[in-house]
Design an enzyme around this catalytic site. Structure first.
Site, PDB file in Angstrom:
ATOM      1  N   LYS A   1      -4.660  15.580  48.797  1.00  8.89           N
ATOM      2  CA  LYS A   1      -5.071  16.412  49.803  1.00  8.89           C
ATOM      3  C   LYS A   1      -4.426  16.183  50.867  1.00  8.89           C
ATOM      4  O   LYS A   1      -3.750  15.377  51.400  1.00  8.89           O
ATOM      5  CB  LYS A   1      -6.552  16.601  49.741  1.00  8.89           C
ATOM      6  CG  LYS A   1      -7.409  16.749  48.728  1.00  8.89           C
ATOM      7  CD  LYS A   1      -8.969  16.629  49.218  1.00  8.89           C
ATOM      8  CE  LYS A   1      -9.664  16.912  47.941  1.00  8.89           C
ATOM      9  NZ  LYS A   1      -9.728  18.280  47.739  1.00  8.89           N
TER      10      LYS A   1
ATOM     11  N   ARG B   1     -14.500  19.521  37.776  1.00 11.69           N
ATOM     12  CA  ARG B   1     -14.766  20.016  36.515  1.00 11.69           C
ATOM     13  C   ARG B   1     -14.762  19.227  35.429  1.00 11.69           C
ATOM     14  O   ARG B   1     -15.411  19.453  34.403  1.00 11.69           O
ATOM     15  CB  ARG B   1     -14.170  21.401  36.235  1.00 11.69           C
ATOM     16  CG  ARG B   1     -12.671  21.173  36.260  1.00 11.69           C
ATOM     17  CD  ARG B   1     -11.805  22.528  36.478  1.00 11.69           C
ATOM     18  NE  ARG B   1     -11.976  22.665  38.236  1.00 11.69           N
ATOM     19  CZ  ARG B   1     -11.412  23.925  38.877  1.00 11.69           C
ATOM     20  NH1 ARG B   1     -10.768  24.820  37.900  1.00 11.69           N
ATOM     21  NH2 ARG B   1     -11.425  23.938  40.158  1.00 11.69           N
TER      22      ARG B   1
END
Length: 685
Positions: A457, A531
């Site tokens: 990130k 996920r």
């Protein structure tokens, strides 16, 4: 895998990172005077991590710190007059203390002092006897009286004080207070009743000798939405649909008021509480507004002690209500505070620094909380996860020195219609028994820190990534609340815990992992890790054949792009999706339904595996494709996916009852949903 159920002294002592809060009691009292509570024979209810809240039948509310009381009033509790200076000084000191954006809490003290002096200059002395003393010289039950006001109707400048249930014959709590004079004075103080605005003034400015309440009054604005809740009003926005009907506005106003009263000893809230729903909302909001997390503050640091006193949360809260003497009022209060405590637990966990809340520590905290609530707790450690094939969770965790955990908590009522006692049951118990309670599975994403892995990130996105475990904290809070409220519904909560780091053995883009149910997934982006852990937990949860499945996650940045920082998304099977939205409206939280378009399913196709976790380079429908990925692991059963990426963590100034940091978003909605699904007639019937 380890498991445990509640027993004597079963709470774990191994978790050292324990957040410490003020611990107060909840009690009901009838009288305005503090000494009267001694005669109250009701048993106090402990509310860990929250402020004390009392429901008072004939009590008055006021809002200020002790210093503000002394500075703003012409008389002290001993009747000594204060020097207010000349009229010129008052005029120079005058400025509005309305905080319409709820972002100027730090400036309240200075503005309040000017406001109180100004109010005295304009309204003058109205009582010779100090309002801080009762008829027999006793101290009032609170330091501050809190009232709510809405903007004047039809463009009127004078705000409308909300008095439902506070006037005779319902109550004589405000006897001696000149409400008309108060309303007329507010515009001169810059207060219009806008949402989240607050203003403080001395009660001596608007009271007579018959008034024996707190020396300071705080008025909190509920905003123009109050008029929109009129059944005859034309709806012009979606605020009510986002949880801000009258009950929701009262909840927010109560929280805004108690948040503004940090550093104050006690307050009495005189807000409309004619119904059980209103009383529960005011109590819930007041407790959440008084929340404070200071576990990492060094109280021994020079100057820290005085600062802590100024910002310490409001300790004692009284709620003026005509329901104070009724069983329904007590039940509403008890339920609201149990919910507030569960939300505080969620906030605590989200606020913990990631070096203190690793997956192992989170699992231990969950075990401790579950055993304290008397529910079954099972934990899968790394060897158990490897043995049973949880490839998604293990793949995400392999770049971190902190191993993954999967935690399962289970609440089962004794009988479907009565939930007073919990009984531990085994997983092998017959789910086809027609007398069994309905079963809802809750799955929470618990990435204790998300660096993005090798798909790193940007630095600006890192600080709030400690909150990437908010979904797991939310479902933990929900199952704890279900147990404490003894809801007649079976709940299993699954916490998928891992840390996503770019270590030497970190998962790589193009790796293929095998999930718990055998599905193979190509990892195209290691920053789409949530996920993966969720899919494993979902696949395991559905093996127990629940009647409905809900997952909660800070899953996608696309959710924030679509709905902003304060509105969460819900996707899934239509009936359950709409039920979640309705529950959120009743709970005062903002959820909005989103579709799962069939054409986006093709973006998950991979030439190398059954699925890929995301389509790299595409920004189209990122929130929706993530929901479609999760749907692959729930089968054909009622399912809802709650993406709380924006609302779970507030990285800006506080607003309403919401603090900076963890918000606890979703706990109230899940508990309200569980309540509705446990009804004899529901979408699961």
């Amino acid at each position: 895998m380890t498991s445990g159920t509640r027993g004597a002294n079963s709470a774990s002592n191994r978790c050292q990172n324990v957040t410490i809060h003020n611990v107060s009691t909840i009690k009901l009292t009838k009288s305005l005077n503090a000494h009267a509570s001694v005669d109250d024979d009701r048993k106090d209810t402990d509310l860990s991590n929250q402020a004390e809240a009392n429901t008072v039948h004939e009590t008055e509310d006021s809002d200020t710190t002790g210093a503000e009381d002394r500075a703003g009033s012409k008389t002290t509790k001993q009747g000594t007059k204060q020097d207010t200076g000349n009229a010129k000084d008052d005029a120079q000191a005058r400025k509005p203390s309305e905080d319409q954006d709820s972002n100027a809490d730090d400036a309240d003290d200075a503005a309040d002092t000017a406001d109180t002096a100004d109010a005295r200059a304009e309204a003058g002395d109205t009582a010779d006897v100090s309002p801080a003393q009762g008829p027999s010289g006793t101290e009032p039950a609170a330091d501050v009286l809190v009232l709510a006001a809405a903007p004047g109707r039809d463009g009127a400048e004078t705000p409308e004080i909300l008095l439902e249930g506070l006037e005779p014959p319902s109550s004589t709590a405000l006897e001696g207070l000149d409400i008309e004079a108060l309303a007329a004075l507010l515009p001169s103080l810059g207060f219009s009743g806008a949402q989240d605005s607050v203003v403080r003034l001395p009660s001596s400015s608007v009271s007579t000798a018959a008034y024996h309440g707190p020396t300071t009054i705080l008025v909190v604005g509920v905003g123009t939405g109050w008029a929109d809740t009129d059944p005859l009003a034309v709806t012009t926005d979606d605020e009510a649909a986002l949880g801000y009907d009258q009950t929701g506005l009262l909840r927010r106003a109560a929280g805004r008021a108690t948040r503004a009263l940090a550093g104050t000893g006690s307050a009495a809230l005189a807000l409309p509480t004619l119904s059980e729903e209103q009383l529960a909302a005011v109590a819930h909001g007041a407790a959440l507004g008084a929340y404070s997390w200071k576990a990492t503050k060094n109280e021994d640091r020079p100057g820290q002690e005085s600062s802590s006193k100024q910002t310490s949360p409001l300790k004692d809260i009284s709620i003026v209500s005509p329901l104070s003497d009724t069983p329904e009022g007590q039940e509403a209060l008890t339920g609201a505070l149990a919910l507030a405590e569960a939300t505080a637990l969620t906030r605590d966990l989200v606020n913990e620094p990631p070096n203190r809340l690793t997956p192992e520590v989170f699992a231990e905290r969950a075990r401790s909380a579950g055993q304290e609530a008397g529910i079954r707790v099972d934990t899968w450690d790394a060897p158990a996860l490897i043995e049973q094939g949880f490839g998604g969770i293990l793949g995400v965790a392999q770049g971190s020195v902190h191993p993954a955990r999967l935690v399962r908590l289970e609440w089962v009522p004794l009988h479907a219609g009565e939930g007073a006692v919990n009984q531990t049951r085994s997983e092998g118990e017959d789910d086809n028994d027609p007398t069994r309670p309905r079963h809802v599975a809750l799955i929470g994403k618990g990435i204790t820190f998300d660096s993005g892995g090798l798909s790193l990130k940007p630095a600006a996105s890192m600080p709030e990534m400690k909150s990437d475990m908010a979904g797991a904290a939310t479902v933990l809070g929900a199952v704890i609340a279900a147990a404490r409220l003894a809801l007649p519904i079976r709940v299993t909560a699954w916490l998928a815990l891992a840390e996503n780091m770019p270590g030497a053995d970190a998962q790589r883009p193009s790796d293929v992992v095998t999930m718990f149910d055998g599905t193979t997934v190509e990892v195209t982006n290691t920053d789409a890790e949530g996920r993966l852990v969720m899919a494993d937990a979902l696949a395991r949860a559905v093996t127990e054949d629940p009647d409905a499945v809900l997952d909660v996650a800070t899953l996608t940045g696309a959710q924030i792009v679509a709905l902003g920082d304060q509105v969460a998304a819900v996707m899934g099977t239509p009936d359950l999706r709409e039920e979640v939205v309705a529950a959120a409206q009743r709970a005062g939280e903002s959820f909005w339904p989103m579709p799962l378009p069939a054409h986006l399913r093709a973006t998950l196709d991979s030439p190398f595996a059954d699925l890929r976790n995301t389509k790299v380079g595409s920004r189209a429908g990122g929130m929706l494709s993530a929901g479609l990925f999760l749907r692959e692991f729930v089968g054909r059963r009622p399912w809802a996916h709650l993406d709380i990426a924006g609302p779970a963590y507030n990285d800006s100034s506080p607003w309403g009852l919401t603090p900076t940091g963890g918000t606890g978003m979703g706990v109230s909605t899940l508990v309200e949903l569980l309540r509705s699904l446990s009804a004899e007639v529901s979408i699961l019937s």
